[in-house]
Design an enzyme around this catalytic site. Structure first.
Site, PDB file in Angstrom:
ATOM      1  N   HIS A 426      -6.590   5.709  -1.865  1.00  0.00           N
ATOM      2  CA  HIS A 426      -6.415   4.284  -2.132  1.00  0.00           C
ATOM      3  C   HIS A 426      -5.334   4.011  -3.181  1.00  0.00           C
ATOM      4  CE1 HIS A 426      -7.399   0.333  -1.220  1.00  0.00           C
ATOM      5  NE2 HIS A 426      -8.658   0.246  -1.626  1.00  0.00           N
ATOM      6  N   ASP A 430      -3.143   1.133   1.068  1.00  0.00           N
ATOM      7  CA  ASP A 430      -3.971  -0.060   0.922  1.00  0.00           C
ATOM      8  C   ASP A 430      -4.924  -0.183   2.095  1.00  0.00           C
ATOM      9  OD1 ASP A 430      -2.684  -0.764  -1.432  1.00  0.00           O
ATOM     10  OD2 ASP A 430      -1.161  -1.948  -0.374  1.00  0.00           O
TER      11      ASP A 430
END
Length: 455
Positions: A426, A430
């Site tokens: 992450h 995204d």
């Protein structure tokens, strides 16, 4: 010193076999197995130790005949290149003192790294001894590190001497241990009586033919505790998983995919394939879908260098394929999948998986992947949370297929369904990009004709 001892000392010498340079700039390797013990007689080219680096096992052979005097470390320790691996007592190597001939204790820690030096050190001569002729003073050639290989089956080897340790690769030893087979009782058909997977298969077939089974025993409480030292591939897996979870904030995205059409296509292609073409599984189709989906979301086909703060985004798609082997999980690298068709991909998948399970896969075939696929589908399970193959930034996980009733807008119809569980780093990927990537894979598998529309 009595006459007998004096005569023996005059005939014998001590040679130090050092850890050879395995290549690729590696400074040390983990000792995963000793194939000899102190006091064992050793023949030239006999494997004396197995070491591991980058998930590949390398066997170190002896370059001389002799007897083991001491070992340079214990299983699980790191052995530096150029440090002492084994000390051997050999004949015809010059005179030494009685004190020098005494075996030293086995080192509990590997000797520290030294400057580059020959893998075989010359014997330690007695200063008072007569000069040794130049030809006799030359040390034997250094041992060569060789990848562990499975010997081809062939004619039966000579009977193994009493107490002699059987020759076998780590993968064969692990398989035998899991099956409860004593390798000392197995006849090896390879060179020097080396035991192969085929030899184990013969033992299994013989046991099945004789009809197994044992008398029923009464149940009793088992209070034993077995301590298992984590070494070799198991330790590397543990370190890799720890690094991945420690450094990577995972996000896992799950989506269901209707694989009815792609399974129908796969069945048709397998029925009409040529004899020289491999059988297609779902994996080549999934790899093809990943390659095409990467074009839309290139951020997932990358390596993140944490220390430098740099993302290396690749044009070529090198798919890591998780393979469960007798010694643990390996990730084989199917290189340049963007340049392969379904059949070529299937052939390479089969070759790498077979090599990994046999223990013959090379270090180069276990490194360099840019995105990984892992599958637990054969074991069942609707969802799992795969751990990213650090330092990659994405992994695609396959779950089991099952026929489920799905609403088509008018009625419920049976469809072959499968969930994809995919994890992403992450920090780099995204949620939007992760979802877009998986949705593209879903589209390509549900309408497999799109897999062949390169434009």
């Amino acid at each position: 010193m009595n006459e007998r001892t004096q005569a023996r000392v005059e005939r014998m010498g001590i040679l130090r076999i050092k850890m050879p340079d395995i290549g690729e700039g590696i400074a040390e390797a983990e000792l995963v197995e000793w194939h000899v013990a102190v006091g064992d007689p050793v023949q030239e080219d006999q494997v004396i130790a197995s070491v591991m680096t980058d998930k590949a096992t390398v066997e170190i052979p002896s370059s001389v005949h002799g007897t083991v005097v001491s070992l340079g470390g214990e299983v699980g320790s790191k052995i530096a290149i150029g440090s002492e691996l084994v000390r051997m007592e050999v004949s015809g190597a010059g005179n030494i003192s009685e004190e020098d001939a005494t075996p030293e204790p086995v080192a509990s820690e590997p000797v520290g790294a030294h400057a580059a030096s020959p893998a075989l050190e010359a014997p330690m001569p007695d200063p008072k001894a007569e000069p040794v002729p130049e030809a006799a003073a030359k040390a034997s050639p250094a041992p060569v590190a060789r990848p562990a290989v499975v010997a081809p089956t062939g004619g039966a080897s000579a009977p193994r001497a009493e107490g002699e340790k059987p020759l076998a690769s780590p993968a064969v030893r692990a398989r035998a241990k899991e099956a409860g087979i004593d390798l000392r009782q197995v006849q090896g058909t390879g060179p020097a009586g080396r035991i192969s997977h085929a030899d184990l298969d013969a033992v299994f077939e013989k046991g099945a033919g004789q009809g197994g089974g044992s008398a029923k025993r009464g149940l009793a409480a088992d209070t034993s505790v077995k301590d298992i030292k984590i070494v070799g591939l198991r330790r590397m897996i543990a370190d890799k998983m720890t690094a991945s979870k420690k450094h990577i904030p995972h996000i896992t995205y799950v989506e269901e995919v209707d694989v009815t059409k792609v399974e129908e296509l796969r069945a048709t292609l397998n029925k009409t394939k040529r004899d020289d073409q491999p059988k297609l599984t779902l994996l080549p189709f999934l790899i093809k879908a990943v390659v095409l989906a990467v074009r839309d979301e290139p951020v997932v086909n990358a390596i993140f260098d944490d220390e430098a703060g740099v993302v290396h985004q690749y044009g070529g798609v090198h798919v890591g394929m998780a393979v469960q082997t007798p010694t643990g999980l390996m990730v084989a690298n199917v290189k340049h999948c963007e340049a392969r068709d379904l059949w070529d991909t299937a052939g390479e998948v089969n070759r790498l998986a077979d090599s990994a399970r046999k223990g013959t896969i090379t270090r180069d075939e276990l490194r360099g992947s840019t995105i990984t696929i892992t599958s637990l589908g054969a074991l069942g399970g609707l969802v799992h949370t795969p751990i990213i193959n650090h330092p990659e930034v994405a992994i695609v996980g396959v779950n089991k297929m099952q026929i489920r009733p799905m609403w088509d807008g008018r009625e419920f119809v049976p469809r072959q369904m499968m969930n994809l569980s995919s994890s992403f780093d992450h920090r780099i990927v995204d949620g939007w990009n992760a979802a877009t990537f998986v949705q593209r894979i879903k589209q390509l598998l549900e309408e497999p004709a799109l897999l062949f529309m390169e434009g």
